[in-house]
Design a protein around this motif. Structure first.
Motif, mmCIF file in Angstrom:
data_model
loop_
_atom_site.group_PDB
_atom_site.id
_atom_site.type_symbol
_atom_site.label_atom_id
_atom_site.label_comp_id
_atom_site.label_asym_id
_atom_site.label_seq_id
_atom_site.Cartn_x
_atom_site.Cartn_y
_atom_site.Cartn_z
ATOM 1 N N GLN A 38 0.837 -1.191 0.000
ATOM 2 C CA GLN A 38 0.000 0.000 0.000
ATOM 3 C C GLN A 38 0.875 1.245 0.000
ATOM 4 O O GLN A 38 2.096 1.181 0.215
ATOM 5 N N PHE A 39 0.232 2.372 -0.244
ATOM 6 C CA PHE A 39 0.897 3.664 -0.153
ATOM 7 C C PHE A 39 0.521 4.320 1.175
ATOM 8 O O PHE A 39 -0.644 4.301 1.581
ATOM 9 N N GLY A 40 1.501 4.911 1.832
ATOM 10 C CA GLY A 40 1.250 5.733 3.012
ATOM 11 C C GLY A 40 1.320 7.193 2.594
ATOM 12 O O GLY A 40 2.343 7.660 2.089
ATOM 13 N N ILE A 41 0.226 7.921 2.786
ATOM 14 C CA ILE A 41 0.140 9.310 2.325
ATOM 15 C C ILE A 41 -0.019 10.217 3.533
ATOM 16 O O ILE A 41 -0.989 10.114 4.287
ATOM 17 N N SER A 42 0.944 11.106 3.742
ATOM 18 C CA SER A 42 0.941 11.969 4.918
ATOM 19 C C SER A 42 -0.031 13.135 4.741
ATOM 20 O O SER A 42 -0.152 13.719 3.662
ATOM 21 N N ASP A 43 -0.687 13.485 5.844
ATOM 22 C CA ASP A 43 -1.593 14.628 5.867
ATOM 23 C C ASP A 43 -0.855 15.908 6.278
ATOM 24 O O ASP A 43 -1.453 16.968 6.362
ATOM 25 N N ASN A 44 0.445 15.785 6.528
ATOM 26 C CA ASN A 44 1.244 16.933 6.951
ATOM 27 C C ASN A 44 1.919 17.563 5.732
ATOM 28 O O ASN A 44 2.776 16.946 5.101
ATOM 29 N N PRO A 45 1.554 18.793 5.357
ATOM 30 C CA PRO A 45 2.111 19.415 4.150
ATOM 31 C C PRO A 45 3.618 19.656 4.239
ATOM 32 O O PRO A 45 4.275 19.834 3.218
ATOM 33 N N GLU A 46 4.176 19.645 5.452
ATOM 34 C CA GLU A 46 5.607 19.878 5.606
ATOM 35 C C GLU A 46 6.426 18.628 5.309
ATOM 36 O O GLU A 46 7.641 18.706 5.147
ATOM 37 N N GLU A 47 5.768 17.472 5.261
ATOM 38 C CA GLU A 47 6.481 16.242 4.965
ATOM 39 C C GLU A 47 6.540 16.008 3.461
ATOM 40 O O GLU A 47 5.866 16.666 2.679
ATOM 41 N N CYS A 48 7.356 15.038 3.071
ATOM 42 C CA CYS A 48 7.549 14.739 1.647
ATOM 43 C C CYS A 48 6.211 14.426 0.977
ATOM 44 O O CYS A 48 5.386 13.700 1.522
ATOM 45 N N SER A 49 6.012 15.005 -0.206
ATOM 46 C CA SER A 49 4.746 14.814 -0.910
ATOM 47 C C SER A 49 4.664 13.447 -1.590
ATOM 48 O O SER A 49 3.589 13.038 -2.020
ATOM 49 N N GLN A 50 5.786 12.748 -1.703
ATOM 50 C CA GLN A 50 5.787 11.440 -2.333
ATOM 51 C C GLN A 50 5.190 10.403 -1.391
ATOM 52 O O GLN A 50 5.563 10.338 -0.221
#
Length: 329
Positions: free
Chosen positions: A129-141
């Protein structure tokens, strides 16, 4: 493949997130394999969400079964309790999970698993699966959940392959999220489901107890889910609202229970690695607070579980710091 009973039971615990639940269920409804039931447990949502949840219920057919644990005296019973109720209710031969704020992204997910199970028996199938962060300061990938698994799989031309070496999880330091885990119903019931005393990492505890049984695990390299990692600053769910120190202390509870039950030598390598690393984190925290006595205890436990000369030397260093502090006091 058709039968009177659903082949899969998909269990979802939800709380205060009807809009996200709608998205989650729409993705499940788009599965090409349709012999499944979905058990949705509303676990302590606030009353002003009732109308929205009722509307979500009306949007789906009878395969989607809604249960409400909400009442005026309860803010929920915890995800372990609600998922266990789902397991008790489930009619499927295999049990899958999805968090209400996540989504399945592969419409062939269940059909690919069925294709494998028609030829093989297994206790657990995990997928990527993909882990997608909700924090805009973290890597967008997006984060790729599982990497470097190729050398741990049996040689086979099939899309889904048996995991031939269970040390993969301790070697990479990762475990399968519930969104990508499909347990054989009889196997997860033999494990007594989730630990009801845990409100955090109950899925990790379940997986570690499963590993102690040396189960048959199949691995699907396809990306089947998006897991949305909450922004800790928002403090809007259980995971994000528990501070780091408390997380490590809570983790020790179930790790020590496993080690006490099976013994250090017999415990799975993943259990030992996690326990040792947790003790090390607690060592460094208490050391930063100049609590040398507690740091010494944590360091000694870390060394006992996974002995290393470097860490033993560090324990001796803390031991002398504690002696000097005691003398000065």
């Amino acid at each position: 493949m058709k039968s009177k009973l659903p082949f899969f039971s998909v269990i979802i615990s939800t709380c205060n997130r009807p809009e996200l639940l709608q998205r989650c269920l729409e993705r499940i409804a788009s599965q090409k394999f349709d012999n499944y039931e979905v058990i949705i447990i509303n676990n302590g949502s606030k009353s002003h969400f009732n109308a929205e949840y009722k509307q979500v219920e009306r949007n789906f057919d009878t395969r989607f079964k809604f249960y409400d644990l909400n009442n005026e005296l309860s803010a929920g019973f915890g995800p372990a309790h609600s998922r266990n109720l789902g397991i008790d209710t489930a009619c499927g031969e295999y049990i899958a999970f999805c968090d209400d704020d996540d989504e399945w992204i592969d419409s062939n997910y269940l059909s690919d698993v069925v294709d494998y199970l028609e030829r093989h028996t297994t206790d657990l199938i995990i997928s990527n699966q993909f882990g997608i962060s909700d924090n805009p300061e973290e890597c967008s990938q997006p984060k790729v959940w599982f990497k470097g698994f190729e050398n741990y799989l049996e040689k086979s031309p099939e899309k889904i392959k048996r995991l031939s070496n269970l040390d993969y999880f301790s070697d990479v330091g990762s475990f399968p999220h519930l969104n990508t885990s499909i347990y054989k119903a009889s196997f997860i019931r033999d494990l007594d489901g989730f630990n009801r005393s845990l409100w955090y990492e109950e899925d990790l505890d379940l997986f570690l107890r499963a590993l102690q049984r040396e189960p048959s695990i199949a691995f699907n390299a396809n990306f089947v889910s998006n897991h949305y990692i909450p922004n800790k600053d928002k403090m809007d769910n259980i995971t994000s609202s528990i501070d780091t120190l408390k997380k490590y202390k809570l983790r020790l509870i179930y790790l020590q229970n496993l080690i006490n039950e099976f013994g250090v030598k017999e415990s799975n390598n993943f259990v030992k690695s996690l326990a040792s690393d947790t003790f090390k984190h607690l060592t460094m925290y208490t050391l930063s607070k100049k609590d040398y006595r507690t740091a010494k205890m944590y360091a000694f436990n870390a060394h006992c579980i996974k002995p290393k000369f470097k860490w033993f030397s560090f324990f001796i260093y803390i031991y002398f710091l504690n002696l000097i502090k005691a003398k000065n006091d």
